[in-house]
Scaffold this motif. Structure first.
Motif, mmCIF file in Angstrom:
data_model
loop_
_atom_site.group_PDB
_atom_site.id
_atom_site.type_symbol
_atom_site.label_atom_id
_atom_site.label_comp_id
_atom_site.label_asym_id
_atom_site.label_seq_id
_atom_site.Cartn_x
_atom_site.Cartn_y
_atom_site.Cartn_z
ATOM 1 N N PHE A 232 0.837 -1.202 0.000
ATOM 2 C CA PHE A 232 0.000 0.000 0.000
ATOM 3 C C PHE A 232 0.875 1.256 0.000
ATOM 4 C CE2 PHE A 232 -2.097 3.389 2.477
ATOM 5 C CZ PHE A 232 -3.162 3.652 1.617
ATOM 6 N N ALA A 233 1.908 1.261 0.846
ATOM 7 C CA ALA A 233 2.803 2.418 0.914
ATOM 8 C C ALA A 233 3.483 2.662 -0.431
ATOM 9 C CB ALA A 233 3.852 2.215 2.015
ATOM 10 N N ALA A 234 3.882 1.593 -1.110
ATOM 11 C CA ALA A 234 4.527 1.740 -2.421
ATOM 12 C C ALA A 234 3.571 2.370 -3.425
ATOM 13 C CB ALA A 234 5.004 0.379 -2.922
ATOM 14 N N ARG A 235 2.310 1.970 -3.373
ATOM 15 C CA ARG A 235 1.315 2.556 -4.277
ATOM 16 C C ARG A 235 1.121 4.051 -3.971
ATOM 17 N NH1 ARG A 235 0.102 -2.817 -3.863
ATOM 18 N NH2 ARG A 235 -0.982 -3.827 -5.619
ATOM 19 N N CYS A 236 1.085 4.374 -2.678
ATOM 20 C CA CYS A 236 0.968 5.792 -2.286
ATOM 21 C C CYS A 236 2.182 6.586 -2.748
ATOM 22 C CB CYS A 236 0.822 5.915 -0.770
ATOM 23 S SG CYS A 236 -0.725 5.273 -0.109
ATOM 24 N N ASN A 237 3.364 5.975 -2.630
ATOM 25 C CA ASN A 237 4.599 6.655 -3.023
ATOM 26 C C ASN A 237 4.594 6.948 -4.525
ATOM 27 O OD1 ASN A 237 7.183 7.678 -2.243
ATOM 28 N ND2 ASN A 237 8.148 5.892 -3.177
ATOM 29 N N THR A 238 4.168 5.981 -5.319
ATOM 30 C CA THR A 238 4.073 6.176 -6.765
ATOM 31 C C THR A 238 3.090 7.290 -7.092
ATOM 32 O OG1 THR A 238 4.608 3.855 -7.193
ATOM 33 C CG2 THR A 238 3.479 5.044 -8.951
ATOM 34 N N TYR A 239 1.957 7.282 -6.385
ATOM 35 C CA TYR A 239 0.935 8.307 -6.620
ATOM 36 C C TYR A 239 1.455 9.685 -6.194
ATOM 37 C CZ TYR A 239 -3.861 9.950 -7.298
ATOM 38 O OH TYR A 239 -4.984 10.588 -7.764
ATOM 39 N N ALA A 240 2.171 9.730 -5.062
ATOM 40 C CA ALA A 240 2.722 10.999 -4.561
ATOM 41 C C ALA A 240 3.723 11.588 -5.557
ATOM 42 C CB ALA A 240 3.393 10.790 -3.208
ATOM 43 N N LYS A 241 4.552 10.718 -6.145
ATOM 44 C CA LYS A 241 5.543 11.194 -7.114
ATOM 45 C C LYS A 241 4.862 11.754 -8.353
ATOM 46 C CE LYS A 241 9.407 8.256 -5.692
ATOM 47 N NZ LYS A 241 10.266 7.092 -6.027
ATOM 48 N N ALA A 242 3.774 11.084 -8.775
ATOM 49 C CA ALA A 242 3.022 11.578 -9.933
ATOM 50 C C ALA A 242 2.375 12.930 -9.611
ATOM 51 C CB ALA A 242 1.961 10.557 -10.338
ATOM 52 N N LEU A 243 1.867 13.070 -8.397
ATOM 53 C CA LEU A 243 1.274 14.357 -7.978
ATOM 54 C C LEU A 243 2.327 15.450 -7.946
ATOM 55 C CD1 LEU A 243 -1.145 13.480 -5.001
ATOM 56 C CD2 LEU A 243 -1.775 14.241 -7.286
ATOM 57 N N ALA A 244 3.479 15.138 -7.352
ATOM 58 C CA ALA A 244 4.551 16.129 -7.251
ATOM 59 C C ALA A 244 5.016 16.569 -8.641
ATOM 60 C CB ALA A 244 5.718 15.549 -6.455
ATOM 61 N N ALA A 245 5.095 15.605 -9.548
ATOM 62 C CA ALA A 245 5.519 15.928 -10.911
ATOM 63 C C ALA A 245 4.494 16.821 -11.604
ATOM 64 C CB ALA A 245 5.715 14.646 -11.718
ATOM 65 N N SER A 246 3.211 16.556 -11.369
ATOM 66 C CA SER A 246 2.166 17.368 -12.004
ATOM 67 C C SER A 246 2.139 18.776 -11.412
ATOM 68 C CB SER A 246 0.793 16.706 -11.854
ATOM 69 O OG SER A 246 0.379 16.687 -10.482
ATOM 70 N N HIS A 247 2.468 18.899 -10.109
ATOM 71 C CA HIS A 247 2.516 20.208 -9.460
ATOM 72 C C HIS A 247 3.694 21.038 -9.992
ATOM 73 C CE1 HIS A 247 0.154 18.708 -5.677
ATOM 74 N NE2 HIS A 247 -0.568 18.740 -6.776
ATOM 75 N N ALA A 248 4.761 20.334 -10.371
ATOM 76 C CA ALA A 248 5.972 21.036 -10.825
ATOM 77 C C ALA A 248 5.845 21.544 -12.254
ATOM 78 C CB ALA A 248 7.168 20.093 -10.721
ATOM 79 N N GLU A 249 4.862 21.022 -12.991
ATOM 80 C CA GLU A 249 4.717 21.424 -14.392
ATOM 81 C C GLU A 249 4.218 22.855 -14.523
ATOM 82 O OE1 GLU A 249 2.143 18.496 -16.122
ATOM 83 O OE2 GLU A 249 3.687 16.954 -16.117
#
Length: 249
Positions: A232-249
């Motif tokens: 579950f934590a790994a799935r959250c981590n993947t999702y968090a990285k995708a969110l962070a990347a979208s925020h940085a755009e």
């Protein structure tokens, strides 16, 4: 709405003693931020911005999943669960949380035939990454009265005789009626809480028997809990990285 400086996992807790336990250890292992909130009695709670939530955890509690009049925050939690699954946010429900996610996705809630408390085996119904390491059955900690039917489109993963849906997955959500999150110290908090132990006599259990059961089964449960919560934590981590990347755009 409250603000999150970076993507974090939102953990909804209903009573002080039903804490995330082992779930936190796996989030912390990956350096994931999290926020623990209790909104159960708030009709309009102050919540983080939904788009910043990297994962949703809904913990257990003594109330019923549909006790919206008495605990209006439960309706908000149901809406959050449905929204999280609709956009693929990793979502985890334990006991009451399992019932909240299930009913949010169309499952029926009803009272069980009798309280299910103590360690007893669950039977695997279907194989999934969450539970790939155990074969046909394993003894887990139960502590509940209510049960749910099958949520719409869900894959049932485990059952017992009295509880047909002990675990399910649907989309990005995992629901577990049982308690893999409980550590030895957390069990002691439960045993010190009068509202938790009031039904022990009715099921023929004592505090010392529960401690003995925990000591017996924990060596088997520890690696299963690690698999489920690290996944579950790994799935959250993947999702968090995708969110962070979208925020940085």
């Amino acid at each position: 709405m409250g603000a999150m400086s970076e993507p974090q996992v939102l953990i909804l807790q209903h009573v002080p003693w039903e804490r995330p336990g082992r779930i936190l250890q796996n989030l912390e292992d990956l350096g994931l931020g999290y926020q623990i909130l209790s909104i159960v009695d708030r009709k309009k709670p102050d919540l983080p911005d939904f788009k910043d939530v990297a994962g949703l955890v809904i913990m257990g509690g003594p109330m019923g999943a549909l006790d919206w009049d008495e605990h209006p925050g439960l309706k908000v939690e149901s809406q959050l669960a449905r929204a999280a699954v609709s956009v693929g946010k990793p979502t985890l429900g334990v006991c009451l949380g399992h019932q909240i996610i299930g009913t949010a996705l169309g499952a029926k809630l009803q009272r069980g035939e009798a309280p299910e408390i103590g360690f007893a085996p669950i039977k695997r119904v279907d194989r999934h990454d969450f539970f790939s390491m155990w074969d046909k059955q394993i003894s887990v900690l139960h502590w509940h009265n209510d049960v749910i039917g099958v949520p719409e489109g869900a894959q049932v993963l485990a059952r017992t005789h009295g509880t047909k849906v002990q675990a399910f997955r649907v989309g990005s959500a995992l629901g577990m009626q049982f308690h893999l999150e409980v550590t030895a110290s957390l069990l002691e908090e439960w045993l010190d809480e009068p509202s938790m132990v009031k039904d022990l006599k009715s099921v023929g259990l004592s505090k010392s028997q529960l401690r003995d059961q925990f000591a017996e089964f924990n060596p088997t449960l520890q690696p299963l809990a690690e698999q489920v919560f690290s996944g579950f934590a790994a799935r959250c981590n993947t999702y968090a990285k995708a969110l962070a990347a979208s925020h940085a755009e």
